[in-house]
Motif scaffolding. Structure first.
Motif, PDB file in Angstrom:
ATOM      1  N   THR A 142       0.831  -1.207   0.000  1.00  0.00           N
ATOM      2  CA  THR A 142       0.000   0.000   0.000  1.00  0.00           C
ATOM      3  C   THR A 142       0.866   1.257   0.000  1.00  0.00           C
ATOM      4  OG1 THR A 142      -1.800  -1.146   1.125  1.00  0.00           O
ATOM      5  CG2 THR A 142      -1.802   1.261   1.235  1.00  0.00           C
ATOM      6  N   ARG A 143       1.926   1.269   0.819  1.00  0.00           N
ATOM      7  CA  ARG A 143       2.822   2.437   0.842  1.00  0.00           C
ATOM      8  C   ARG A 143       3.445   2.658  -0.543  1.00  0.00           C
ATOM      9  NH1 ARG A 143       4.352   0.237   5.895  1.00  0.00           N
ATOM     10  NH2 ARG A 143       6.234  -0.671   4.975  1.00  0.00           N
ATOM     11  N   ARG A 144       3.810   1.577  -1.211  1.00  0.00           N
ATOM     12  CA  ARG A 144       4.382   1.703  -2.555  1.00  0.00           C
ATOM     13  C   ARG A 144       3.375   2.330  -3.520  1.00  0.00           C
ATOM     14  NH1 ARG A 144       4.550  -2.001  -7.112  1.00  0.00           N
ATOM     15  NH2 ARG A 144       6.383  -1.596  -8.414  1.00  0.00           N
ATOM     16  N   THR A 145       2.136   1.866  -3.468  1.00  0.00           N
ATOM     17  CA  THR A 145       1.107   2.424  -4.346  1.00  0.00           C
ATOM     18  C   THR A 145       0.877   3.899  -4.051  1.00  0.00           C
ATOM     19  OG1 THR A 145       0.012   0.273  -4.588  1.00  0.00           O
ATOM     20  CG2 THR A 145      -1.314   2.228  -5.043  1.00  0.00           C
ATOM     21  N   LEU A 146       0.816   4.267  -2.771  1.00  0.00           N
ATOM     22  CA  LEU A 146       0.607   5.670  -2.417  1.00  0.00           C
ATOM     23  C   LEU A 146       1.764   6.533  -2.896  1.00  0.00           C
ATOM     24  CD1 LEU A 146      -0.797   5.328   1.227  1.00  0.00           C
ATOM     25  CD2 LEU A 146      -2.066   5.622  -0.907  1.00  0.00           C
ATOM     26  N   ARG A 147       2.988   6.004  -2.804  1.00  0.00           N
ATOM     27  CA  ARG A 147       4.149   6.761  -3.268  1.00  0.00           C
ATOM     28  C   ARG A 147       4.105   6.938  -4.786  1.00  0.00           C
ATOM     29  NH1 ARG A 147       7.520   3.457  -1.739  1.00  0.00           N
ATOM     30  NH2 ARG A 147       8.231   2.546  -3.691  1.00  0.00           N
ATOM     31  N   LEU A 148       3.806   5.871  -5.513  1.00  0.00           N
ATOM     32  CA  LEU A 148       3.752   5.946  -6.975  1.00  0.00           C
ATOM     33  C   LEU A 148       2.623   6.861  -7.448  1.00  0.00           C
ATOM     34  CD1 LEU A 148       4.378   2.188  -7.838  1.00  0.00           C
ATOM     35  CD2 LEU A 148       5.955   4.092  -8.232  1.00  0.00           C
ATOM     36  N   ALA A 149       1.532   6.880  -6.692  1.00  0.00           N
ATOM     37  CA  ALA A 149       0.380   7.708  -7.069  1.00  0.00           C
ATOM     38  C   ALA A 149       0.499   9.142  -6.581  1.00  0.00           C
ATOM     39  CB  ALA A 149      -0.900   7.088  -6.522  1.00  0.00           C
ATOM     40  N   SER A 150       1.577   9.451  -5.832  1.00  0.00           N
ATOM     41  CA  SER A 150       1.745  10.793  -5.257  1.00  0.00           C
ATOM     42  C   SER A 150       0.478  11.230  -4.535  1.00  0.00           C
ATOM     43  CB  SER A 150       2.120  11.803  -6.345  1.00  0.00           C
ATOM     44  OG  SER A 150       3.351  11.441  -6.946  1.00  0.00           O
ATOM     45  N   ALA A 151      -0.048  10.337  -3.697  1.00  0.00           N
ATOM     46  CA  ALA A 151      -1.311  10.598  -3.014  1.00  0.00           C
ATOM     47  C   ALA A 151      -1.139  11.677  -1.956  1.00  0.00           C
ATOM     48  CB  ALA A 151      -1.820   9.312  -2.374  1.00  0.00           C
ATOM     49  N   SER A 152      -2.245  12.344  -1.637  1.00  0.00           N
ATOM     50  CA  SER A 152      -2.208  13.395  -0.617  1.00  0.00           C
ATOM     51  C   SER A 152      -3.196  13.068   0.489  1.00  0.00           C
ATOM     52  CB  SER A 152      -2.551  14.756  -1.229  1.00  0.00           C
ATOM     53  OG  SER A 152      -3.835  14.727  -1.822  1.00  0.00           O
ATOM     54  N   ALA A 153      -2.785  13.293   1.734  1.00  0.00           N
ATOM     55  CA  ALA A 153      -3.620  12.990   2.885  1.00  0.00           C
ATOM     56  C   ALA A 153      -4.492  14.179   3.249  1.00  0.00           C
ATOM     57  CB  ALA A 153      -2.741  12.595   4.067  1.00  0.00           C
ATOM     58  N   PHE A 157      -8.393  10.731   8.137  1.00  0.00           N
ATOM     59  CA  PHE A 157      -7.755   9.534   7.597  1.00  0.00           C
ATOM     60  C   PHE A 157      -8.166   9.236   6.155  1.00  0.00           C
ATOM     61  CE2 PHE A 157      -8.157   9.008  12.197  1.00  0.00           C
ATOM     62  CZ  PHE A 157      -6.837   8.763  12.556  1.00  0.00           C
ATOM     63  N   VAL A 158      -8.437  10.252   5.375  1.00  0.00           N
ATOM     64  CA  VAL A 158      -8.830  10.070   3.981  1.00  0.00           C
ATOM     65  C   VAL A 158      -7.689  10.522   3.081  1.00  0.00           C
ATOM     66  CG1 VAL A 158     -10.442  10.752   2.161  1.00  0.00           C
ATOM     67  CG2 VAL A 158     -11.283  10.314   4.475  1.00  0.00           C
ATOM     68  N   ILE A 159      -7.272   9.652   2.165  1.00  0.00           N
ATOM     69  CA  ILE A 159      -6.207   9.951   1.209  1.00  0.00           C
ATOM     70  C   ILE A 159      -6.834  10.113  -0.165  1.00  0.00           C
ATOM     71  CG2 ILE A 159      -4.138   9.025   0.099  1.00  0.00           C
ATOM     72  CD1 ILE A 159      -3.494   7.613   2.710  1.00  0.00           C
ATOM     73  N   THR A 160      -6.508  11.194  -0.850  1.00  0.00           N
ATOM     74  CA  THR A 160      -7.093  11.478  -2.150  1.00  0.00           C
ATOM     75  C   THR A 160      -6.083  11.212  -3.265  1.00  0.00           C
ATOM     76  OG1 THR A 160      -6.451  13.811  -2.061  1.00  0.00           O
ATOM     77  CG2 THR A 160      -8.612  13.217  -1.168  1.00  0.00           C
ATOM     78  N   PHE A 161      -6.620  11.006  -4.472  1.00  0.00           N
ATOM     79  CA  PHE A 161      -5.791  10.662  -5.623  1.00  0.00           C
ATOM     80  C   PHE A 161      -6.164  11.518  -6.815  1.00  0.00           C
ATOM     81  CE2 PHE A 161      -6.321   6.870  -3.016  1.00  0.00           C
ATOM     82  CZ  PHE A 161      -5.006   6.449  -2.860  1.00  0.00           C
ATOM     83  N   ASP A 162      -5.209  11.607  -7.749  1.00  0.00           N
ATOM     84  CA  ASP A 162      -5.501  12.193  -9.047  1.00  0.00           C
ATOM     85  C   ASP A 162      -5.289  11.113 -10.105  1.00  0.00           C
ATOM     86  OD1 ASP A 162      -2.731  11.980  -9.376  1.00  0.00           O
ATOM     87  OD2 ASP A 162      -2.369  14.101  -8.975  1.00  0.00           O
ATOM     88  N   GLY A 163      -5.048  11.518 -11.361  1.00  0.00           N
ATOM     89  CA  GLY A 163      -4.928  10.556 -12.445  1.00  0.00           C
ATOM     90  C   GLY A 163      -3.771   9.592 -12.325  1.00  0.00           C
ATOM     91  N   ARG A 164      -2.823   9.865 -11.419  1.00  0.00           N
ATOM     92  CA  ARG A 164      -1.671   8.973 -11.283  1.00  0.00           C
ATOM     93  C   ARG A 164      -1.994   7.660 -10.577  1.00  0.00           C
ATOM     94  NH1 ARG A 164       2.167  13.811  -9.185  1.00  0.00           N
ATOM     95  NH2 ARG A 164       0.137  14.380  -8.306  1.00  0.00           N
ATOM     96  N   LEU A 169      -1.751   1.505  -9.922  1.00  0.00           N
ATOM     97  CA  LEU A 169      -2.465   0.240  -9.758  1.00  0.00           C
ATOM     98  C   LEU A 169      -2.094  -0.775 -10.830  1.00  0.00           C
ATOM     99  CD1 LEU A 169      -6.033   1.449  -8.708  1.00  0.00           C
ATOM    100  CD2 LEU A 169      -4.238   0.500  -7.250  1.00  0.00           C
ATOM    101  N   LEU A 170      -1.664  -0.316 -11.993  1.00  0.00           N
ATOM    102  CA  LEU A 170      -1.222  -1.255 -13.025  1.00  0.00           C
ATOM    103  C   LEU A 170      -0.007  -2.050 -12.571  1.00  0.00           C
ATOM    104  CD1 LEU A 170      -1.600   0.769 -16.354  1.00  0.00           C
ATOM    105  CD2 LEU A 170      -2.963  -1.194 -15.595  1.00  0.00           C
ATOM    106  N   LEU A 171       0.746  -1.537 -11.621  1.00  0.00           N
ATOM    107  CA  LEU A 171       1.925  -2.225 -11.114  1.00  0.00           C
ATOM    108  C   LEU A 171       1.594  -3.138  -9.936  1.00  0.00           C
ATOM    109  CD1 LEU A 171       4.471   0.725 -11.302  1.00  0.00           C
ATOM    110  CD2 LEU A 171       4.177  -1.169 -12.922  1.00  0.00           C
ATOM    111  N   GLY A 172       0.347  -3.141  -9.505  1.00  0.00           N
ATOM    112  CA  GLY A 172      -0.075  -3.998  -8.404  1.00  0.00           C
ATOM    113  C   GLY A 172      -1.241  -3.374  -7.669  1.00  0.00           C
TER     114      GLY A 172
END
Length: 317
Positions: A142-153, A157-164, A169-172
């Motif tokens: 999960t930490r890897r996915t959040l790092r790759l997605a450049s997620a913001s907290a 406890f809600v983390i948001t995402f953009d198009g990244r 997720l294609l990597l796992g």
């Protein structure tokens, strides 16, 4: 695919597919009955259990808020979820496997997160004999996915995402992204679950690809049973993993190609190529269709490893 709600519809529908696990199912339903959010119904899809699920036993756990859908013959978890989605009446739709549980705050947290989102994924907490190892692996993933997605907290406890998120997720697809709660309108945007080749992973990737507003509830509110209940050997599991990864990404490639932007299509093609390469490597070149898969992998995702794989295959004869 979404159904029309009525004035008496609950806020949340929880879809629970089940097959021949009545004791575990009752435990799962008890976790729904204990929710701090009280405006819910539970849609149990009996996927050909023998004997059929006894509705009276389930009503003893959840009362009159049970809706029971039956498949005369087993059709698999993907078809069972689709039947549950079609029967659900709630504005929000959650999912629970019949051997798992929801923490009491799960539905309340999801409802809050969905005020400004379309899909809320829920972080997991494994329990059972394998829990410690599983939790370590899944938290790292999960930490890897959040790092790759450049997620913001954000707050609560809600983390948001953009198009990244799509490329990440294609990597796992970690377990935290396999248990969504979503607005019922999402059913008109994301394809029904097509088969049992990792349908939850495919669903998450497609939701991100279609630009839905996705968030992650960064609290382990989905309780995931991991106690060696698999009936497959490690070798069989590895083979199934590669097979399912290829078939899931092949289906996504065919289904989404017409709607993806050029870069999105290239990333999905590369993910399919990598999955084909991994299957070729894992089978030592002995699987039917090796050369077809090898050549398609080389075209979609060329890498130095293709030469090593080719040499190994030629030496093996």
């Amino acid at each position: 695919m979404s159904a029309t709600t009525d004035s008496t519809a609950p806020r949340v529908s929880v879809v629970v597919p089940t097959h021949n696990r009545p004791a575990l199912l009752r435990e799962a339903l008890a976790s729904i009955a204990a929710q701090t959010c009280t405006d819910w119904e539970v849609v149990v899809v009996d996927d050909g259990s023998t004997p059929p699920i006894d509705a009276a036993e389930l009503e003893a756990v959840v009362g009159g808020r049970l809706r029971l859908v039956r498949h005369a013959q087993p059709r698999g978890v993907a078809a069972a979820r689709n039947s549950g989605f079609a029967a659900a009446r709630g504005e929000l739709i959650a999912q629970l496997d019949d051997d798992d549980r929801l923490a009491p705050e799960a539905l309340s947290a999801a409802a809050r997160a969905l005020r400004d989102a379309d899909v809320a994924f829920i972080s997991v907490d494994a329990f059972g004999d394998e829990a410690n190892d599983v939790n370590l692996r899944q938290r790292s993933a999960t930490r890897r996915t959040l790092r790759l997605a450049s997620a913001s907290a954000e707050d609560d406890f809600v983390i948001t995402f953009d198009g990244r998120l799509y490329a990440a997720l294609l990597l796992g697809v970690p377990a935290a992204f396999q248990h969504p709660v979503f607005r019922r309108t999402v059913l008109d945007a994301v394809s029904p679950m097509a088969n049992d080749h990792w349908p939850e992973s495919a669903w998450a990737i497609e939701a991100a690809a279609r630009g839905l507003r996705c968030v992650l509830i960064d609290q382990p509110l989905y309780q995931w049973r991991r106690d060696g209940q698999s009936y497959f050997s490690q070798a069989t599991l590895a083979s199934r993993m590669h097979e399912h990864d290829v078939e899931m990404k092949r289906a996504l490639f065919e289904r989404l190609q017409p709607v993806l932007q050029a870069e999105q299509g290239r990333l999905l093609g590369r993910a399919l190529g990598n999955a084909l390469f991994d299957r070729c490597w894992a089978t030592q070149g002995a699987a039917p269709g090796f050369w077809r898969d090898f050549l398609r992998s080389l075209r979609l995702a060329p890498r130095a490893g293709h030469l090593a794989l080719l040499l190994r295959r030629l030496r093996a004869g």
